[in-house]
Design a protein around this motif. Sequence first.
Motif, PDB file in Angstrom:
ATOM      1  N   PRO A 139       0.904  -1.212  -0.045  1.00  0.00           N
ATOM      2  CA  PRO A 139       0.062   0.199   0.039  1.00  0.00           C
ATOM      3  C   PRO A 139       0.969   1.388  -0.049  1.00  0.00           C
ATOM      4  N   LYS A 140       2.071   1.171   0.590  1.00  0.00           N
ATOM      5  CA  LYS A 140       2.937   2.687   0.720  1.00  0.00           C
ATOM      6  C   LYS A 140       3.578   2.806  -0.662  1.00  0.00           C
ATOM      7  N   TYR A 141       3.749   1.979  -1.500  1.00  0.00           N
ATOM      8  CA  TYR A 141       4.608   2.007  -2.577  1.00  0.00           C
ATOM      9  C   TYR A 141       3.463   2.102  -4.047  1.00  0.00           C
ATOM     10  N   PRO A 142       3.525   2.809  -4.866  1.00  0.00           N
ATOM     11  CA  PRO A 142       2.651   2.736  -6.226  1.00  0.00           C
ATOM     12  C   PRO A 142       3.321   1.826  -7.090  1.00  0.00           C
ATOM     13  N   ILE A 143       3.424   0.330  -6.934  1.00  0.00           N
ATOM     14  CA  ILE A 143       4.002  -0.308  -7.682  1.00  0.00           C
ATOM     15  C   ILE A 143       3.003  -1.513  -7.769  1.00  0.00           C
ATOM     16  N   ALA A 144       2.555  -2.074  -9.194  1.00  0.00           N
ATOM     17  CA  ALA A 144       1.642  -2.988  -9.202  1.00  0.00           C
ATOM     18  C   ALA A 144       1.990  -4.096 -10.319  1.00  0.00           C
ATOM     19  N   GLY A 145       1.453  -5.277 -10.491  1.00  0.00           N
ATOM     20  CA  GLY A 145       1.816  -6.019 -11.571  1.00  0.00           C
ATOM     21  C   GLY A 145       0.668  -6.822 -12.052  1.00  0.00           C
ATOM     22  N   ASP A 146       0.593  -7.340 -13.110  1.00  0.00           N
ATOM     23  CA  ASP A 146      -0.123  -8.049 -14.036  1.00  0.00           C
ATOM     24  C   ASP A 146       0.534  -9.316 -14.471  1.00  0.00           C
ATOM     25  N   PHE A 147      -0.286 -10.517 -14.290  1.00  0.00           N
ATOM     26  CA  PHE A 147       0.428 -11.726 -14.668  1.00  0.00           C
ATOM     27  C   PHE A 147      -0.710 -12.474 -15.142  1.00  0.00           C
ATOM     28  N   LYS A 148      -0.390 -13.242 -16.479  1.00  0.00           N
ATOM     29  CA  LYS A 148      -1.434 -14.097 -17.185  1.00  0.00           C
ATOM     30  C   LYS A 148      -0.683 -15.242 -17.854  1.00  0.00           C
ATOM     31  N   LEU A 149      -1.606 -16.338 -17.813  1.00  0.00           N
ATOM     32  CA  LEU A 149      -1.066 -17.600 -18.216  1.00  0.00           C
ATOM     33  C   LEU A 149      -2.235 -18.317 -19.296  1.00  0.00           C
ATOM     34  N   PHE A 163       2.835 -16.923 -21.734  1.00  0.00           N
ATOM     35  CA  PHE A 163       3.202 -16.406 -20.177  1.00  0.00           C
ATOM     36  C   PHE A 163       3.489 -15.051 -20.267  1.00  0.00           C
ATOM     37  N   SER A 164       2.692 -13.995 -19.722  1.00  0.00           N
ATOM     38  CA  SER A 164       3.114 -12.572 -19.697  1.00  0.00           C
ATOM     39  C   SER A 164       3.161 -12.081 -18.244  1.00  0.00           C
ATOM     40  N   THR A 165       3.951 -11.164 -18.069  1.00  0.00           N
ATOM     41  CA  THR A 165       4.060 -10.315 -16.715  1.00  0.00           C
ATOM     42  C   THR A 165       4.324  -8.950 -17.096  1.00  0.00           C
ATOM     43  N   PHE A 166       3.495  -7.972 -16.465  1.00  0.00           N
ATOM     44  CA  PHE A 166       3.638  -6.601 -16.556  1.00  0.00           C
ATOM     45  C   PHE A 166       3.867  -5.729 -15.182  1.00  0.00           C
ATOM     46  N   ILE A 167       4.798  -5.360 -14.766  1.00  0.00           N
ATOM     47  CA  ILE A 167       5.275  -4.837 -13.377  1.00  0.00           C
ATOM     48  C   ILE A 167       5.423  -3.311 -13.848  1.00  0.00           C
ATOM     49  N   TYR A 168       4.885  -2.490 -13.352  1.00  0.00           N
ATOM     50  CA  TYR A 168       4.650  -1.177 -13.420  1.00  0.00           C
ATOM     51  C   TYR A 168       4.723  -0.107 -12.033  1.00  0.00           C
ATOM     52  N   TYR A 169       5.263   1.025 -12.323  1.00  0.00           N
ATOM     53  CA  TYR A 169       5.315   1.954 -11.342  1.00  0.00           C
ATOM     54  C   TYR A 169       4.204   3.092 -11.834  1.00  0.00           C
ATOM     55  N   TYR A 170       3.402   3.486 -11.171  1.00  0.00           N
ATOM     56  CA  TYR A 170       2.464   4.604 -11.729  1.00  0.00           C
ATOM     57  C   TYR A 170       2.323   5.788 -10.633  1.00  0.00           C
ATOM     58  N   THR A 171       2.121   6.759 -11.298  1.00  0.00           N
ATOM     59  CA  THR A 171       2.240   8.172 -10.657  1.00  0.00           C
ATOM     60  C   THR A 171       0.622   8.819 -10.924  1.00  0.00           C
ATOM     61  N   PHE A 172       0.300   9.802 -10.414  1.00  0.00           N
ATOM     62  CA  PHE A 172      -0.946  10.447 -10.501  1.00  0.00           C
ATOM     63  C   PHE A 172      -1.415  10.499 -11.921  1.00  0.00           C
ATOM     64  N   ASN A 173      -0.603  10.744 -13.000  1.00  0.00           N
ATOM     65  CA  ASN A 173      -1.024  10.756 -14.276  1.00  0.00           C
ATOM     66  C   ASN A 173      -0.651   9.792 -15.399  1.00  0.00           C
ATOM     67  N   SER A 174       0.557   9.035 -14.759  1.00  0.00           N
ATOM     68  CA  SER A 174       1.265   8.110 -15.728  1.00  0.00           C
ATOM     69  C   SER A 174       1.457   6.863 -15.341  1.00  0.00           C
ATOM     70  N   LYS A 175       1.977   5.943 -16.086  1.00  0.00           N
ATOM     71  CA  LYS A 175       2.506   4.603 -15.747  1.00  0.00           C
ATOM     72  C   LYS A 175       3.741   4.076 -16.435  1.00  0.00           C
ATOM     73  N   TYR A 176       4.609   3.691 -15.813  1.00  0.00           N
ATOM     74  CA  TYR A 176       6.009   3.211 -16.200  1.00  0.00           C
ATOM     75  C   TYR A 176       6.179   1.788 -15.938  1.00  0.00           C
ATOM     76  N   GLY A 177       6.426   1.172 -16.839  1.00  0.00           N
ATOM     77  CA  GLY A 177       6.614  -0.358 -16.454  1.00  0.00           C
ATOM     78  C   GLY A 177       7.429  -0.908 -17.535  1.00  0.00           C
ATOM     79  N   ILE A 178       7.406  -2.571 -17.023  1.00  0.00           N
ATOM     80  CA  ILE A 178       8.347  -3.339 -17.929  1.00  0.00           C
ATOM     81  C   ILE A 178       7.462  -4.519 -18.393  1.00  0.00           C
ATOM     82  N   LYS A 179       7.136  -5.216 -19.480  1.00  0.00           N
ATOM     83  CA  LYS A 179       6.533  -6.376 -19.746  1.00  0.00           C
ATOM     84  C   LYS A 179       7.478  -7.259 -20.190  1.00  0.00           C
ATOM     85  N   PHE A 180       7.054  -8.624 -19.978  1.00  0.00           N
ATOM     86  CA  PHE A 180       8.044  -9.591 -20.286  1.00  0.00           C
ATOM     87  C   PHE A 180       7.038 -10.729 -20.677  1.00  0.00           C
TER      88      PHE A 180
END
Length: 196
Positions: A139-149, A163-180
């Motif tokens: 909850p204290k950190y704006p980091i989330a992830g999506d996983f799919k099989l 298999f895909s995973t998307f880990i991202y850091y999000y701010t008030f207006n934007s989202k930055y992440g990496i997808k594998f």
Amino acid sequence: LIPYISLKEGGLCRFNKFLFQGNKVTKSNTLLKLSGISKLKNITPEILQKASENISQRPYISECQIFPVNQSTLVFSVKETKTTKLNGLAGYNSKKIAGYINIIFLNLYGTDRELSLYWNNMNSLKNIVEFSYHDSGIPKYPIAGDFKLLRCENDSTSIHTNFSTFIYYYTFNSKYGIKFQVDDYFPGSRRPKTIQ
């Protein structure tokens, strides 16, 4: 005649107290994290509107309003919808079970986590099984992830796994992440052995 206009401005708003109403399932710190305003110093009416939209984008929230009570307190008023969705149809013939099932668990334990399972075997040409999971992180950190099989069999001639995973850091207006993502294709049971 000389007109005079007298203005008395209120003090500068420094919001450090947050009240929540209407959230029976969703935790208060989850709503605060989804809004994105906990770390902003200058909060304007436009920012409050955008924070409301950030919360309303979640599928288990139907309505959200954020408004100030005084110079230090904000009220989050939300309306929640159903967090579990289940639909499907299944049947059995002499050879196999056919049908589809779609199960979605939204907002697990009030933490914005999501778990879903989808199975579709309505015809002999395609068979799909998909499992997905959304983790909202700490909850204290704006980091989330999506996983799919995903596993998809096409007419018993080819099998596609993903298999895909998307880990991202999000701010008030934007989202930055990496997808594998990894995609594999294998010959199915009806495909001739000579073709690889």
